[in-house]
Design an enzyme around this catalytic site. Sequence first.
Site, PDB file in Angstrom:
ATOM      1  N   LYS A 284       0.795  -1.229   0.000  1.00 40.13           N
ATOM      2  CA  LYS A 284       0.000   0.000   0.000  1.00 40.13           C
ATOM      3  C   LYS A 284       0.828   1.280   0.000  1.00 40.13           C
ATOM      4  O   LYS A 284       1.870   1.373   0.613  1.00 40.13           O
ATOM      5  CB  LYS A 284      -0.928   0.021   1.226  1.00 40.13           C
ATOM      6  CG  LYS A 284      -2.090  -0.940   1.147  1.00 40.13           C
ATOM      7  CD  LYS A 284      -3.057  -0.666  -0.004  1.00 40.13           C
ATOM      8  CE  LYS A 284      -3.939   0.533   0.228  1.00 40.13           C
ATOM      9  NZ  LYS A 284      -4.916   0.321   1.291  1.00 40.13           N
ATOM     10  N   GLU A 291      -6.030  12.913   2.490  1.00 34.80           N
ATOM     11  CA  GLU A 291      -7.280  12.561   3.186  1.00 34.80           C
ATOM     12  C   GLU A 291      -7.491  13.423   4.426  1.00 34.80           C
ATOM     13  O   GLU A 291      -8.592  13.886   4.717  1.00 34.80           O
ATOM     14  CB  GLU A 291      -7.261  11.083   3.581  1.00 34.80           C
ATOM     15  CG  GLU A 291      -7.241  10.138   2.396  1.00 34.80           C
ATOM     16  CD  GLU A 291      -6.878   8.719   2.822  1.00 34.80           C
ATOM     17  OE1 GLU A 291      -7.785   7.989   3.239  1.00 34.80           O
ATOM     18  OE2 GLU A 291      -5.692   8.354   2.768  1.00 34.80           O
TER      19      GLU A 291
END
Length: 461
Positions: A284, A291
């Site tokens: 990842k 965000e």
Amino acid sequence: MSNKMWGGRFSERPDAIMEEINVSIDVDRHLYAQDIAASKAHAAMLAAQGIIAAKDAKNIAKGLDTILSEIVAGSFDFKRALEDIHMNVESRLSELIGPAAGRLHTARSRNDQVATDFRLFVRDTIDGIDAALAGYQHALAERALQHADTVMPGFTHLQTAQPVTFGHHLMAYVEMAARDRGRFRDARKRLNESPLGAAALAGTSFPIDRDATAKALGFERPMANSLDAVSDRDFVLETLAAASIAAVHLSRFAEEIVLWTSPLVGMVRLSDKFTTGSSIMPQKRNPDAAELARAKTGRVIGALTGLLIVMKGLPLAYQKDMQEDKQGAMEAFAALSLAIRAMSGMVSDLVPDEARMKAAAGEGYATATDLADWLVRELKMPFRDAHHVTGRIVAAASTQNLPLHELPLAEMQAIEPRITQQALSVLSVESSVKSRVSYGGTAPKNVRAQAKAWLKRLEKE
Ligand code: ARG
């Protein structure tokens, strides 16, 4: 023992719960610099007006300087029993200089004091946010100049619409930030009047000079109405409103970064410096900073709505409700400036996948409008007819799963016989963006000029 600052008529100590709900030092300690500056201005004015002795004013100023250095050094002992920053400073002042400290509060109340402090604080905050936004604009404009020719898909309804340039897209956020800065500047102009000297609510019988304290603190003028001076917090609301709009702008860009970095889209890669990993999934690369910048908007808008609600039912003048004006606002301003800095950081070193962007720009018949424009320009067709003809050509290409420029010319001519080979030249994404030379359009030369003009302007600031 009852409270030394206001306890003359009391015989009992406040209940622990009373103290707990009343205390604001954990929040308003952040106003220390402004509180001390305002007290120094007030003391100097009192002496100049002959209200207190020059010697007392000198000692007060010296004591306040000592307190400032104690706070900066971290050695100041903030006491919750002293409620707030104003009483903490004054109490320490009396330890340092004795009874003369008690003269500082002549012709003043904590009501005009806190209004003054917070105006100064918000003014400083605005200046800090303005500088951060200028840095953000600079980062955007630099990357825009670098990517004035980088073609990407432009979307409406999140459907491929027309090709644009990455530089043009980035410059859109420069313009938004410019208006954000304008809103902060406007708020600053309106807030820059001094409440000091309004005293508790009615003014004072002492011959004070409010112009002098206003000037000493960098305010344009004293506020004209003492009731208004101590009882409005519109300057916080207005700044929070500007902050909310700025946060929404940042959030939209943050959302795009999240979208662009998803492997599903893959148009942008963030640097390792602005990416985090997963503790379970080794592959990842999460855009956490984007965000969180997106999420900080919640705090900012929350502070605005929170304070609007605190203020909406308050009769004049000062009400203790207003003590709740600071925490949310301070957190919101801090969140916004962090979000601005995080977005600037991401912008500075993100890497667009130019090949992928260009391929995506050509998908979904993004240059169909260019073909319609060609029909209008070369065949003098009314735009509505050209739109219809192009729609039929797109449908023909789409049933064969072909991009527009690969549809055989003969098939286009079956729909509109006057179409020539030359029409195909407008179908590339590069020629599409190059043709958008109207003022404010996406043509690389426009983008380059805009980016350069902004960089010049920002460097001159
Ligand atoms: N801590 C207070 C505030 O932030 C200061 C003003 C207090 N005034 C008063 N009359 N109790 O609002």
